[in-house]
Every structure is written in C-alpha cells, then in structure tokens.
Design a protein around this motif. Sequence first.
Motif, PDB file in Angstrom:
ATOM      1  N   ARG A  90       0.847  -1.203   0.000  1.00 45.75           N
ATOM      2  CA  ARG A  90       0.000   0.000   0.000  1.00 45.75           C
ATOM      3  C   ARG A  90       0.873   1.240   0.000  1.00 45.75           C
ATOM      4  N   LEU A  91       0.575   2.151  -0.927  1.00 44.00           N
ATOM      5  CA  LEU A  91       1.273   3.433  -1.021  1.00 44.00           C
ATOM      6  C   LEU A  91       0.479   4.541  -0.348  1.00 44.00           C
ATOM      7  N   SER A  92      -0.839   4.478  -0.474  1.00 42.28           N
ATOM      8  CA  SER A  92      -1.671   5.515   0.140  1.00 42.28           C
ATOM      9  C   SER A  92      -3.108   5.034   0.236  1.00 42.28           C
ATOM     10  N   ARG A  93      -3.840   5.682   1.113  1.00 41.77           N
ATOM     11  CA  ARG A  93      -5.284   5.483   1.194  1.00 41.77           C
ATOM     12  C   ARG A  93      -5.862   6.761   1.766  1.00 41.77           C
ATOM     13  N   ARG A  94      -6.941   7.224   1.138  1.00 42.63           N
ATOM     14  CA  ARG A  94      -7.604   8.411   1.673  1.00 42.63           C
ATOM     15  C   ARG A  94      -9.101   8.320   1.436  1.00 42.63           C
ATOM     16  N   GLU A  95      -9.828   8.970   2.314  1.00 37.41           N
ATOM     17  CA  GLU A  95     -11.277   9.016   2.185  1.00 37.41           C
ATOM     18  C   GLU A  95     -11.642   9.962   1.052  1.00 37.41           C
ATOM     19  N   THR A  96     -12.613   9.549   0.267  1.00 32.12           N
ATOM     20  CA  THR A  96     -13.056  10.367  -0.861  1.00 32.12           C
ATOM     21  C   THR A  96     -14.512  10.765  -0.736  1.00 32.12           C
ATOM     22  N   GLY A  97     -15.190  10.273   0.279  1.00 32.76           N
ATOM     23  CA  GLY A  97     -16.595  10.593   0.518  1.00 32.76           C
ATOM     24  C   GLY A  97     -17.089   9.796   1.696  1.00 32.76           C
ATOM     25  N   PRO A  98     -18.356   9.955   2.034  1.00 31.29           N
ATOM     26  CA  PRO A  98     -18.904   9.183   3.150  1.00 31.29           C
ATOM     27  C   PRO A  98     -18.761   7.685   2.891  1.00 31.29           C
ATOM     28  N   GLU A  99     -18.033   7.022   3.754  1.00 31.24           N
ATOM     29  CA  GLU A  99     -17.755   5.586   3.683  1.00 31.24           C
ATOM     30  C   GLU A  99     -16.917   5.184   2.476  1.00 31.24           C
ATOM     31  N   GLU A 100     -16.464   6.106   1.662  1.00 30.61           N
ATOM     32  CA  GLU A 100     -15.738   5.779   0.434  1.00 30.61           C
ATOM     33  C   GLU A 100     -14.264   6.121   0.596  1.00 30.61           C
ATOM     34  N   TYR A 101     -13.413   5.284  -0.010  1.00 28.82           N
ATOM     35  CA  TYR A 101     -11.974   5.535   0.036  1.00 28.82           C
ATOM     36  C   TYR A 101     -11.343   5.111  -1.280  1.00 28.82           C
ATOM     37  N   VAL A 102     -10.148   5.637  -1.507  1.00 26.85           N
ATOM     38  CA  VAL A 102      -9.327   5.180  -2.625  1.00 26.85           C
ATOM     39  C   VAL A 102      -7.996   4.733  -2.026  1.00 26.85           C
ATOM     40  N   ALA A 103      -7.578   3.551  -2.435  1.00 28.17           N
ATOM     41  CA  ALA A 103      -6.314   2.991  -1.955  1.00 28.17           C
ATOM     42  C   ALA A 103      -5.440   2.689  -3.169  1.00 28.17           C
ATOM     43  N   ILE A 104      -4.160   3.013  -3.060  1.00 29.25           N
ATOM     44  CA  ILE A 104      -3.209   2.801  -4.149  1.00 29.25           C
ATOM     45  C   ILE A 104      -2.118   1.859  -3.659  1.00 29.25           C
ATOM     46  N   TYR A 105      -1.860   0.834  -4.478  1.00 27.35           N
ATOM     47  CA  TYR A 105      -0.874  -0.191  -4.143  1.00 27.35           C
ATOM     48  C   TYR A 105       0.159  -0.305  -5.253  1.00 27.35           C
ATOM     49  N   ALA A 106       1.394  -0.574  -4.848  1.00 28.53           N
ATOM     50  CA  ALA A 106       2.445  -0.924  -5.805  1.00 28.53           C
ATOM     51  C   ALA A 106       2.327  -2.417  -6.071  1.00 28.53           C
ATOM     52  N   ALA A 107       2.312  -2.776  -7.335  1.00 30.86           N
ATOM     53  CA  ALA A 107       2.230  -4.189  -7.702  1.00 30.86           C
ATOM     54  C   ALA A 107       3.576  -4.857  -7.459  1.00 30.86           C
ATOM     55  N   PRO A 108       3.550  -6.115  -7.055  1.00 26.80           N
ATOM     56  CA  PRO A 108       4.826  -6.815  -6.845  1.00 26.80           C
ATOM     57  C   PRO A 108       5.480  -7.172  -8.175  1.00 26.80           C
ATOM     58  N   THR A 109       6.785  -7.169  -8.165  1.00 24.49           N
ATOM     59  CA  THR A 109       7.524  -7.700  -9.314  1.00 24.49           C
ATOM     60  C   THR A 109       7.435  -9.218  -9.254  1.00 24.49           C
ATOM     61  N   PRO A 110       7.787  -9.910 -10.334  1.00 22.82           N
ATOM     62  CA  PRO A 110       7.772 -11.379 -10.259  1.00 22.82           C
ATOM     63  C   PRO A 110       8.604 -11.922  -9.100  1.00 22.82           C
TER      64      PRO A 110
END
Length: 153
Positions: A112-132
Amino acid sequence: LVGSEGVVFGQDIMPEYLALLQRRVVRDGLSNVRVVLGEAHDPRLPAGSVDVALMIHMYHEISQPFALLWNLASSMKPGGRLVILDLDRPTYGHGTPPSLLDCELSRVGYRRLSRRETGPEEYVAIYAAPTPAQRPAPAAISASLRRTPCRAP
C-alpha cells in the motif's frame, strides 16, 4: 488521458457488460480500447502491459481475490499501480473494509502506497504491484492464509 500511443483495457468477466462496452467503443470510435473477457481467477490481460489498473466499486465482488491479484501482477509493468475505489462497509454491504483489503493484497505482495477518504464511507487505496521476484508462490500464500486468515473486522 493515455495519449495517442496508450491503450486502455476494458476487462470484465461478464460477457453482457463487455458487449455494452464494445458497442460504445465502436460507436465512439475508440481505437485505443481493447475489450477483454477475463475469468474469476485471471483478468487475462497481456503480460507486462498495464501501468495502472483501476478497480472501481467492484473489489468486493471478486470471488477469488488471491488468484486474481496474483495473475494481475503478471500483467503489470515494473512500477505498476493498482488503484481501488470502494466503500468502507462489510463485503455483504457492497464494500470492502480497508483492513481486509490490506490483508489480501499484502499476502500477494502488493504494497500500500496511500489510502484516503473520498466521501462518506468511500476511500481510494493505491498499491504498488509486486515484481515477479516479490510475488509469493501460490503455495506460500495458501500456507500464510492457513496460519492467519484475512478476515473482515
């Protein structure tokens, strides 16, 4: 947004949704959109082809999250990101508690790189994908889940 050289993959496991998308692609002349029929365990996207994957209000619908995330990682380019927009609700309430999301993604090697609330009960989370090399083997994921399952609060 992806520019003249970029490609957008519109992927789903529901043929009827993809048929609607395909009609729009044709109607609007979207020559850079590829419609892809995936499976519950595999998005079936080309290897190393995705810079950013977006999952908007749908993560809670995934029936095989560990397999899907593992296979999605194969589709990601180095430095690829997974962006998930969902509701902080139980999965039966059409949401995904952030702690459950973090648990499931981390077991497959996403960070996980970040997570923030974007509205009531709503969030956006950003993840770095793993390399092989960072992605654990399926047997290691299963063993980890047997020791400590991911559970919704």
